[in-house]
Scaffold this motif. Structure first.
Motif, mmCIF file in Angstrom:
data_model
loop_
_atom_site.group_PDB
_atom_site.id
_atom_site.type_symbol
_atom_site.label_atom_id
_atom_site.label_comp_id
_atom_site.label_asym_id
_atom_site.label_seq_id
_atom_site.Cartn_x
_atom_site.Cartn_y
_atom_site.Cartn_z
ATOM 1 N N PRO A 1 0.890 -1.357 -0.115
ATOM 2 C CA PRO A 1 0.062 -0.056 -0.270
ATOM 3 C C PRO A 1 1.282 1.112 -0.409
ATOM 4 N N ASN B 1 -0.781 3.586 -3.331
ATOM 5 C CA ASN B 1 -2.155 4.255 -2.406
ATOM 6 C C ASN B 1 -2.775 3.257 -1.447
ATOM 7 N N HIS B 2 -3.547 3.558 -0.942
ATOM 8 C CA HIS B 2 -4.511 2.445 -0.098
ATOM 9 C C HIS B 2 -4.537 0.519 -0.524
ATOM 10 N N GLU B 3 -4.909 0.840 -1.931
ATOM 11 C CA GLU B 3 -4.889 -1.097 -1.900
ATOM 12 C C GLU B 3 -3.977 -1.569 -2.510
ATOM 13 N N THR C 1 -6.039 -6.669 -0.342
ATOM 14 C CA THR C 1 -7.400 -5.897 -0.254
ATOM 15 C C THR C 1 -8.166 -6.191 -1.361
#
Ligand code: OSB
Ligand code: MG
Length: 372
Positions: free
Chosen positions: A54, A57-59, A63
């Motif tokens: 991550p 970005n957060h992904e 996930t």
């Protein structure tokens, strides 16, 4: 179209060369391939662009897998999707996680194009049959290797060179390339590694006639990007900051940049990407197609997207052979000696997925039912 199920497969694919950015280094890709099945048995392919970690970005692929198998599937089952155009809206209740949603959305678009017996790019309303191609060159172990790499890509015909930069490895790289190649289209990508405290360095970069400076500051810092753009001649291009059409509207209203990088995964698929390019085209804002080190399926979706009229600048979509010994599609994506990719005439993605090769790379799979 009546959706029946999603097949999730994780494949492992080593990159020919490690790819290093300001946020990390990738040597082996873990890629989530999605197949969306219709009740008739027809199917379409998508590739989730969520990376291994991550840090962009957060992904991540993990996930995304969870989001798709648990939540995307649930909403799709309830919505009884009849058209690919409805997917974006049906998944809107899931906050963020656009790479997860986008991988599925793209698979459903491919399915719909195949059912319509059309090339996906035409089905999406694309009109440019020739796509201009550039390359993204990662941070190299030393300056000499960077200069050699630039020479190789220019001789191959690529129309634009983009190099990765980070604090301490920026101005001297650009200066050295500019001295050798005063007139090429050259840009830099910082992947959010700077802040306004680095204004002096960013001002220095402004003196090298760059095509753009991509994502110098943090994704959420539209206000700081606007402050920066006000003092730079060079156009600021936004990548990580843009997740939706609304983000584009905010950025343009604030003056946070002058160019938009569209990535299918980051914006959640073809519908949002198409809306963003239309919005930008109406306002004379240039857009181009970014890349996430995709294997062939993701690459083919990027090509389909790039045929839309708004894509006026060379993108980061380049030949398969720059990444993989052997791609998972046939033919592999190739680039002409003038740095162009031709939109394929076959139906759907326009490339055959090499299922035997793909299956040989699978390390995890799951079938997710979509009929509730
Ligand atoms: O910022 O554009 C980026 C790769 C991984 C994550 C982010 C980025 C990139 C690239 C490579 O620049 C683009 C490509 O060659 O696929
Ligand atoms: Mg970028």
């Amino acid at each position: 179209m009546q959706l029946e199920k999603l097949e999730l497969r994780e494949i492992r694919l080593p990159l020919i060369h490690p790819f290093e950015t300001s946020f990390g280094r990738t040597t082996h890709r873990r890629i989530l391939i999605i197949r969306a099945y219709d009740q008739s048995g027809a199917y379409g392919y998508g590739e989730c662009t969520a990376p291994e970690e991550p840090f962009f970005n957060h992904e991540t692929i993990d996930t995304a897998w969870l989001m798709i198998s648990k939540f995307v599937s649930q909403l799709l089952a309830v919505a009884k999707i009849a058209r690919a155009e409805q997917v974006n809206e049906a998944l809107a209740r899931i906050r963020g996680n656009r790479m997860a949603k986008g991988g599925v959305e793209c698979a459903i678009w491919d399915l719909q194009a195949r059912l319509a017996e059309q090339p996906l790019w035409r089905h999406l309303g694309g009109t440019q049959t020739i796509i201009n191609s550039g390359v993204s060159i990662g941070l190299q172990p030393n300056l000499e290797m960077l200069l050699d790499q630039v020479d190789r890509e220019l001789s191959a015909g690529y129309q634009r060179i983009k190099i990765k930069i980070k604090p301490g490895r920026d101005v001297q790289l650009v200066k050295a390339i500019r001295e050798k190649h005063p007139h090429i289209l050259l840009s830099v990508d910082a992947n959010s590694a700077y802040t306004l405290a680095d204004l002096e360095v960013l001002r220095e970069l402004d003196g090298y006639n760059l095509l753009m400076i991509e994502q110098p500051l943090s994704p959420g810092d539209l206000v700081d990007h606007a402050k920066l753009q006000r003092v730079l001649q060079t156009p600021v291009c936004l990548d990580e900051s843009i997740k939706t059409l609304n983000d584009v509207r905010h950025a343009l209203e604030l003056g946070s940049g002058k160019i938009i990088n569209i990535k299918l995964g980051r914006v959640g698929g073809h519908s949002e990407a198409r809306a963003i390019q239309a919005y930008c085209a109406e306002r004379g804002i240039a857009v181009w197609c970014g890349g996430m080190l995709e294997a062939g399926i993701g690459r083919a979706h990027n090509i389909a997207m790039s045929t839309q009229l708004g894509f006026t600048l060379p993108g980061d979509v380049s030949a398969s052979q720059r990444y993989w010994d052997e791609d998972i599609i046939e033919p592999a994506v190739t680039v002409s000696s003038s740095g162009t990719i031709s939109a394929p005439e076959g139906i759907g993605l326009g490339y055959e997925v090499n299922e035997a090769r793909l299956e040989g790379l699978v390390v995890r799979r799951e079938m997710v039912a979509l009929n509730s």
